[in-house]
Design an enzyme around this catalytic site. Structure first.
Site, PDB file in Angstrom:
ATOM      1  N   CYS A   1       0.827  -1.214   0.000  1.00 31.28           N
ATOM      2  CA  CYS A   1       0.000   0.000   0.000  1.00 31.28           C
ATOM      3  C   CYS A   1       0.861   1.264   0.000  1.00 31.28           C
ATOM      4  O   CYS A   1       1.593   1.515   0.951  1.00 31.28           O
ATOM      5  CB  CYS A   1      -0.911  -0.063   1.234  1.00 31.28           C
ATOM      6  SG  CYS A   1      -1.742   1.469   1.642  1.00 31.28           S
TER       7      CYS A   1
ATOM      8  N   CYS B   1       0.173   3.715   2.830  1.00 35.26           N
ATOM      9  CA  CYS B   1       0.664   3.111   4.085  1.00 35.26           C
ATOM     10  C   CYS B   1       2.160   3.387   4.247  1.00 35.26           C
ATOM     11  O   CYS B   1       2.633   3.668   5.348  1.00 35.26           O
ATOM     12  CB  CYS B   1       0.419   1.605   4.099  1.00 35.26           C
ATOM     13  SG  CYS B   1      -1.322   1.140   4.011  1.00 35.26           S
TER      14      CYS B   1
END
Length: 104
Positions: free
Chosen positions: A32, A35
């Site tokens: 991600c 993230c």
């Protein structure tokens, strides 16, 4: 030294639900992009706020927790106090935004 611990779904109850005080929980995934952007922010906040326990959980390995807390997007930060979720923040955020989030 990192003050962010990676935990598994199996450790959640002991590490978060039974903890007295505040816990910042970072649900992330290695693939991600947002993230990866928020990871150093979470690390900095953890280093600056030693009174708050900070943990991260790989969302791909914690589908039961994702469902339990109705998490539909990552990164998601949960702020837990004395075992109760008191707030959540979804998506990447600045250091200032995360600091304000944990200080409520």
């Amino acid at each position: 030294m990192s003050t962010v611990s990676e935990i598994t779904a199996e450790q959640f109850n002991e590490e978060v639900s039974q903890h007295t005080g505040k816990v910042l929980v970072d649900f992330y995934a290695p693939w991600c992009g947002p993230c990866k952007m928020i990871a150093p922010v979470v690390e900095q906040v953890a280093n600056e706020h030693q009174d708050i326990k900070v943990v991260k959980i790989d969302a791909d390995q914690a589908q039961t927790l994702m469902s339990q807390f109705s998490i539909r997007g990552i990164p998601t930060l949960l702020l837990v106090k004395d075992g109760e979720v008191i707030d959540r923040k979804v998506g990447a955020a600045s250091v200032k935004q995360v600091q304000e989030f944990v200080l409520q």
